[in-house]
Structures are given as structure tokens and as C-alpha cells.
Enzyme design. Structure first.
Site, PDB file in Angstrom:
ATOM      1  N   GLU A  60       0.742  -1.260  -0.016  1.00 44.98           N
ATOM      2  CA  GLU A  60      -0.007  -0.026   0.121  1.00 44.98           C
ATOM      3  C   GLU A  60       0.958   1.414   0.011  1.00 44.98           C
ATOM      4  OE1 GLU A  60      -2.739  -3.281   0.695  1.00 44.98           O
ATOM      5  OE2 GLU A  60      -0.772  -2.638   1.720  1.00 44.98           O
ATOM      6  N   HIS A 129     -10.283  -5.833   8.894  1.00 42.46           N
ATOM      7  CA  HIS A 129     -10.828  -5.563   7.749  1.00 42.46           C
ATOM      8  C   HIS A 129     -12.049  -4.760   7.691  1.00 42.46           C
ATOM      9  CE1 HIS A 129      -8.207  -8.921   6.617  1.00 42.46           C
ATOM     10  NE2 HIS A 129      -8.409  -8.601   5.083  1.00 42.46           N
TER      11      HIS A 129
END
Length: 328
Positions: A60, A129
């Protein structure tokens, strides 16, 4: 108008902006060959090719860093991160680079970068998540923050975000991807940042719903009207930076009560910020303290029954509203 799912509206926005402007391109994990983890980028690789729809490594910080550099050089990257939790790995690039480069370079450089990411509970994906981090990005000057709650807003805000010269944190909700709604087909349809939506008009209490909690607030308003004869005005801010505080304050001046509903944690959350702003700007019109309905102050459980009680549902909103009228 066309009836579309939330994910389809996002897909239409990406396609239209890529057709309109060759500087727009996409980057992210599994967005090309796999069509995206939530199928938002379905079909775009086949249409635009791998120069403009780029599958990336699982990194990321690298993805966002490349996006910042590309934006500074004149492109308009749209970066997809698979979940908002993973954006924590790119905080240096988001905060120290994307958000502040325009300021640090004295306005000589811009970062027209959109960072898309889903969030939220309901799919049993556990604490890494499933959280809601609007408050984290709301805190940072230099970023715009969008939290669309329906298909039409998803399309209009994403198109506006791509055209904006500032970095935009574009937060989608996993639960909403499959929800249908009427969406304008006009390719020039955009929505201004900083303009809230009055989802339901009312006279007795103002409900402010963030992201998925906007439709939750609307369902609570229906229950309150049908079962308790309480008229709720429901406001969906749409964007948190900039924030349309005027619409919220105007509503509170009319209703004299306010409940803020968010899925995120209570301490330092969006609701805490809004509650402070409302009491500063509308204190003389309040007949009761500003109330907040939030997610539970704990990591998101994996267990389905526990997960379901870890974020707000309409009954909790109804209970909070009724408490404001308990002494009337």
C-alpha cells in the site's frame, strides 16, 4: 435515470472519467485481471488496457507513493486500497506527502489523487478488515473526505473527486456495494463537495447519519414516525471535509434536538466532532444535549452475532431519540 447497484455506479463514474480525460488511470491490487475485490473495476482493463488499469504488488505504501508522484507530474491517478484498514500502511504517503505537498511547495505543485477504499462491518472479516476510519482522515488538513451512502451520490462524488485538484480520501462501505438506487446517466453529473443531502424532512429531531448510517437513520425515522409520532429530519453530510455544517445547524435550529449516528468508535469520532460543532453553533436552540449513537468501543468481532451488536441498527437510534423526549 437508471437503476444501478452502488458498485455499478462507481464503475460508471470511473469509465466516464477515463473516457473524458486520458490523464485518469487506475492502480490497485487485483483491479485489472480480477476486476477488483468488490468488482468495482469490472471490465475496465478490457476497455482501457493495462497502461491505464494497472495491477500492483501488495504494498500500500508503494501504491499510494506512486500515485502521489504521478499526480504531481500531471496525471490523475485513482488508487484503490482493498480495505481502509490497509491504508494504515500508507499513512506516511497519505499524510506527509499527498495532504501537505501543495502547502510545502508554496502552491507550485498539486496532487490530484483519489484514494478509494471500502470499510465497515457486516461481512465477518474481523478487526483488520472491518473498521471505519473517517475520523482519522477527517483530522488531516489538506485532504478532502467523501463518504457516499447511496448509488447516485457514489457516482456524483467520485466524478467530482477525480476532477478535483486536491487529494481525496473516498470511503465506500462494503455493505452498500450491492444496494440499488436511481442514478443519473448524464456524463456531466457531479455533486459538489461540502453540500449535504436532506434525506427526509422533519420537525422534532435532527438525525445525522454518516456513510452506511444514513440509510440506518432513515429506517429509524420511519419507525419513530409510525410508532411514536416523532418527525425526524435526516441529514446525510456526504462529505466530511469540507463539511456542510450550515445545513445541519439550520436543521437543529428547527428541530431543537440532534442525534448523530456513526459506525466508527466513540472516542474522538466523527460524532464527537459534529456534536462539538453543533453545540457551538446552535447551543441556544438545543432543548436537549446532542446525542451520539456509535459503534462499540472494541475491535470488530469475527463472530457474526457479536459483530451484529458491535455497530448501530435502527432500534439503537430509536432508543436514543426517545431518550431525548423522556422528560417532555
Amino acid at each position: 435515470m437508471a437503476v444501478m447497484r452502488y458498485r455499478e455506479a462507481l464503475n460508471a463514474a470511473l469509465r466516464e472519467e477515463m473516457q473524458r480525460d486520458e490523464a485518469v488511470f487506475l492502480m490497485g491490487e487485483d483491479i485489472g485481471v480480477f476486476n477488483g475485490a468488490f468488482k468495482v473495476t469490472n471490465g475496465l482493463l478490457a476497455e482501457f488496457g493495462d497502461r491505464r488499469v494497472r495491477d500492483t504488488p501488495i504494498s500500500e505504501n508503494s501504491i499510494v507513493g506512486m500515485g502521489v508522484g504521478a499526480a504531481m507530474l500531471g496525471l490523475r491517478p485513482v488508487v484503490e486500497l482493498m480495505t481502509v484498514n490497509f491504508s494504515l500502511l500508507a499513512l506516511d504517503q497519505i499524510v506527509n506527502s499527498a495532504a501537505h505537498i501543495h502547502y510545502m511547495f508554496g502552491g507550485q505543485a498539486r496532487v490530484p489523487l483519489v484514494i478509494r477504499m471500502p470499510q465497515g462491518a457486516g461481512h465477518q472479516l474481523g478487526p483488520t478488515h472491518s473498521h471505519c476510519f473517517e475520523a482519522l482522515y477527517l483530522h488531516i488538513p489538506g485532504l478532502l473526505v467523501a463518504v457516499p451512502s447511496n448509488a447516485a451520490d457514489a457516482k456524483g462524488l467520485l466524478k467530482a473527486a477525480i476532477r478535483d485538484d486536491n487529494p481525496v480520501i473516498f470511503i465506500e462501505h462494503e455493505y452498500l456495494y450491492g444496494q440499488r438506487g436511481d442514478v443519473p446517466e448524464d456524463e456531466d453529473f457531479t455533486l459538489d463537495f461540502g453540500r449535504a443531502r436532506v434525506a427526509r424532512e422533519g420537525d422534532d429531531v435532527t438525525l445525522v447519519g454518516i456513510s452506511r448510517m444514513a440509510p440506518t437513520a432513515e429506517k429509524a425515522a420511519e419507525l419513530l414516525a409510525d410508532e411514536h409520532d416523532i418527525s425526524c429530519e435526516v441529514i446525510d453530510p456526504r462529505t466530511l471535509r469540507p463539511l456542510d455544517l450550515d445545513t445541519i445547524v439550520e436543521s437543529v435550529r428547527k428541530t431543537n434536538r440532534c442525534v448523530i449516528v456513526e459506525e466508527g468508535w466513540p472516542h474522538g469520532g466523527v460524532g464527537a466532532n459534529l456534536a462539538a460543532l453543533v453545540q457551538e453553533q446552535a447551543f441556544d436552540w438545543l432543548d436537549a444535549p446532542v446525542s451520539r449513537v456509535t459503534g462499540a468501543d472494541l475491535p470488530m468481532p469475527y463472530s457474526k452475532p457479536l459483530e451484529q451488536i458491535a455497530f448501530p441498527h435502527p432500534p439503537q437510534v430509536v432508543e436514543s431519540v426517545l431518550a431525548l423526549f423522556a422528560d417532555v
